[in-house]
Design a protein around this motif. Structure first.
Motif, PDB file in Angstrom:
ATOM      1  N   MET A 106      -9.735  -4.440  -9.840  1.00 22.68           N
ATOM      2  CA  MET A 106      -8.711  -5.238 -10.097  1.00 22.68           C
ATOM      3  C   MET A 106      -7.132  -4.741  -9.896  1.00 22.68           C
ATOM      4  O   MET A 106      -6.116  -5.649  -9.200  1.00 22.68           O
ATOM      5  CB  MET A 106      -8.785  -5.739 -11.626  1.00 22.68           C
ATOM      6  CG  MET A 106     -10.130  -6.517 -11.755  1.00 22.68           C
ATOM      7  SD  MET A 106     -10.345  -7.869 -10.952  1.00 22.68           S
ATOM      8  CE  MET A 106      -9.056  -9.218 -11.272  1.00 22.68           C
ATOM      9  N   VAL A 107      -7.043  -3.565 -10.016  1.00 23.25           N
ATOM     10  CA  VAL A 107      -5.701  -2.954  -9.763  1.00 23.25           C
ATOM     11  C   VAL A 107      -5.426  -2.849  -8.337  1.00 23.25           C
ATOM     12  O   VAL A 107      -4.377  -3.230  -7.968  1.00 23.25           O
ATOM     13  CB  VAL A 107      -5.891  -1.345 -10.492  1.00 23.25           C
ATOM     14  CG1 VAL A 107      -4.546  -0.561 -10.121  1.00 23.25           C
ATOM     15  CG2 VAL A 107      -5.894  -1.619 -11.979  1.00 23.25           C
ATOM     16  N   ILE A 112      -2.669  -4.803  -3.227  1.00 24.56           N
ATOM     17  CA  ILE A 112      -2.551  -5.780  -2.283  1.00 24.56           C
ATOM     18  C   ILE A 112      -1.683  -6.937  -2.217  1.00 24.56           C
ATOM     19  O   ILE A 112      -0.922  -7.273  -1.330  1.00 24.56           O
ATOM     20  CB  ILE A 112      -4.032  -6.165  -1.749  1.00 24.56           C
ATOM     21  CG1 ILE A 112      -5.109  -4.995  -1.185  1.00 24.56           C
ATOM     22  CG2 ILE A 112      -4.247  -7.193  -0.869  1.00 24.56           C
ATOM     23  CD1 ILE A 112      -4.555  -4.484   0.055  1.00 24.56           C
ATOM     24  N   ALA A 113      -1.599  -7.512  -3.387  1.00 24.40           N
ATOM     25  CA  ALA A 113      -0.677  -8.661  -3.548  1.00 24.40           C
ATOM     26  C   ALA A 113       0.648  -8.142  -3.344  1.00 24.40           C
ATOM     27  O   ALA A 113       1.446  -8.931  -2.852  1.00 24.40           O
ATOM     28  CB  ALA A 113      -1.080  -9.269  -5.013  1.00 24.40           C
ATOM     29  N   LEU A 117       3.648  -9.233  -0.592  1.00 23.74           N
ATOM     30  CA  LEU A 117       4.982  -9.877  -1.037  1.00 23.74           C
ATOM     31  C   LEU A 117       5.943  -8.907  -0.373  1.00 23.74           C
ATOM     32  O   LEU A 117       6.841  -9.454   0.193  1.00 23.74           O
ATOM     33  CB  LEU A 117       4.946  -9.276  -2.550  1.00 23.74           C
ATOM     34  CG  LEU A 117       6.118 -10.121  -3.011  1.00 23.74           C
ATOM     35  CD1 LEU A 117       6.358 -11.558  -2.808  1.00 23.74           C
ATOM     36  CD2 LEU A 117       6.464  -9.639  -4.584  1.00 23.74           C
ATOM     37  N   GLU A 118       5.664  -7.498  -0.130  1.00 18.97           N
ATOM     38  CA  GLU A 118       6.692  -6.703   0.461  1.00 18.97           C
ATOM     39  C   GLU A 118       6.976  -7.096   1.984  1.00 18.97           C
ATOM     40  O   GLU A 118       8.166  -6.949   2.479  1.00 18.97           O
ATOM     41  CB  GLU A 118       6.356  -5.154   0.446  1.00 18.97           C
ATOM     42  CG  GLU A 118       7.150  -4.295   1.017  1.00 18.97           C
ATOM     43  CD  GLU A 118       8.492  -4.076   0.043  1.00 18.97           C
ATOM     44  OE1 GLU A 118       9.555  -3.651   0.803  1.00 18.97           O
ATOM     45  OE2 GLU A 118       8.714  -4.448  -1.085  1.00 18.97           O
ATOM     46  N   VAL A 135       6.559  -2.199 -10.139  1.00 16.08           N
ATOM     47  CA  VAL A 135       5.066  -2.513 -10.543  1.00 16.08           C
ATOM     48  C   VAL A 135       4.231  -1.606  -9.653  1.00 16.08           C
ATOM     49  O   VAL A 135       3.195  -1.409 -10.311  1.00 16.08           O
ATOM     50  CB  VAL A 135       4.991  -4.036 -10.206  1.00 16.08           C
ATOM     51  CG1 VAL A 135       3.739  -4.386 -10.534  1.00 16.08           C
ATOM     52  CG2 VAL A 135       5.984  -4.753 -11.078  1.00 16.08           C
ATOM     53  N   ALA A 136       4.402  -1.590  -8.369  1.00 17.51           N
ATOM     54  CA  ALA A 136       3.478  -0.715  -7.384  1.00 17.51           C
ATOM     55  C   ALA A 136       3.414   0.658  -7.891  1.00 17.51           C
ATOM     56  O   ALA A 136       2.270   1.162  -7.935  1.00 17.51           O
ATOM     57  CB  ALA A 136       4.002  -0.917  -6.044  1.00 17.51           C
ATOM     58  N   ALA A 137       4.670   1.245  -8.461  1.00 17.53           N
ATOM     59  CA  ALA A 137       4.347   2.609  -8.811  1.00 17.53           C
ATOM     60  C   ALA A 137       3.530   2.619 -10.122  1.00 17.53           C
ATOM     61  O   ALA A 137       2.754   3.578 -10.494  1.00 17.53           O
ATOM     62  CB  ALA A 137       5.686   3.157  -9.344  1.00 17.53           C
ATOM     63  N   ALA A 138       3.444   1.806 -11.049  1.00 20.95           N
ATOM     64  CA  ALA A 138       2.849   1.496 -12.165  1.00 20.95           C
ATOM     65  C   ALA A 138       1.295   1.489 -11.659  1.00 20.95           C
ATOM     66  O   ALA A 138       0.370   2.123 -12.414  1.00 20.95           O
ATOM     67  CB  ALA A 138       3.078   0.483 -13.186  1.00 20.95           C
ATOM     68  N   LEU A 139       1.055   0.626 -10.979  1.00 19.67           N
ATOM     69  CA  LEU A 139      -0.501   0.396 -10.323  1.00 19.67           C
ATOM     70  C   LEU A 139      -0.978   1.768  -9.664  1.00 19.67           C
ATOM     71  O   LEU A 139      -2.045   2.136  -9.872  1.00 19.67           O
ATOM     72  CB  LEU A 139      -0.511  -0.699  -9.470  1.00 19.67           C
ATOM     73  CG  LEU A 139      -0.192  -1.915  -9.935  1.00 19.67           C
ATOM     74  CD1 LEU A 139      -0.342  -3.036  -8.869  1.00 19.67           C
ATOM     75  CD2 LEU A 139      -0.880  -2.433 -10.913  1.00 19.67           C
TER      76      LEU A 139
END
Length: 200
Positions: A106-107, A112-113, A117-118, A135-139
């Motif tokens: 799920m992460v 990928i999402a 977007l980027e 948000v990507a850094a957190a994932l």
């Protein structure tokens, strides 16, 4: 390659060391698929193979490749099949109650999402780009947590071989998607937009 057209515009030359490194990583991921075919569960094999296909499509999209536009429907079809395979794998993890793999998956879907977007956000949307990176850094931090969990399981789990294979797999995928992130930001001399990488 048939249909490839020389680019007459000036663009950064690819960094040879970076290019060699990323294709070594991609080759290791292909070996990873073979390892899951030999030692893993069917769900893991389907999952890893589908993600490898998506990774190579992201490489095409973010690495500055120039391909004929007539290839686009085929590539979109392959992407759709890989996405369906990943959904099947997610359902498989849930049915098998392998919750660590399910959470990891799920992460990765979130990563990928954010990459989708980027590459589609206009460069002028600076705040959205910054938010995406946070948000990507957190994932990615969460993915490091999964990697460390599997590594710890390798020392005390009933099936240490499977835990170490999952650890190796998690490490490879983290490195591979860091490579894709670097592609997105032009580190290897590639471009951000797929549209800029296709020729009519």
């Amino acid at each position: 390659m048939a249909g490839v057209r020389a680019d007459t515009t000036t663009k950064p030359r690819p960094r040879r060391g970076f290019v060699v490194f990323k294709w070594i990583v991609y080759a290791l991921l292909a070996v990873d698929v073979a390892l899951y075919a030999r030692y893993g569960r069917l769900t893991e094999l389907v999952d890893t193979a589908a993600w490898l296909v998506l990774l190579l499509l992201f490489e095409w999209e973010t690495g500055g490749w120039r391909l004929p536009s007539r290839w686009l429907p085929l590539l979109h079809g392959v992407r759709a099949l890989a996405a369906v395979a990943i959904v099947v794998a997610v359902i498989g993890y849930a049915l098998e109650r392998v919750w660590l793999d399910f959470a990891n998956e799920m992460v990765w879907l979130g990563v990928i999402a954010l990459l989708e977007l980027e590459v589609r956000l206009p460069a002028s949307a600076i705040r959205l780009h910054r938010l995406r990176r946070m948000v990507a850094a957190a994932l990615y931090l969460a993915l490091v947590g999964f990697l460390l969990t599997w590594a710890a399981m390798g020392f005390g789990d009933e099936d240490p071989q499977a835990a170490w294979l999952d650890t190796w797999d998690a490490l490879l995928w983290l490195v591979a998607f860091v490579v894709i992130e670097l592609n997105v930001f032009g580190f290897g001399g590639g471009g951000r937009s797929r549209r800029a990488a296709t020729s009519p």
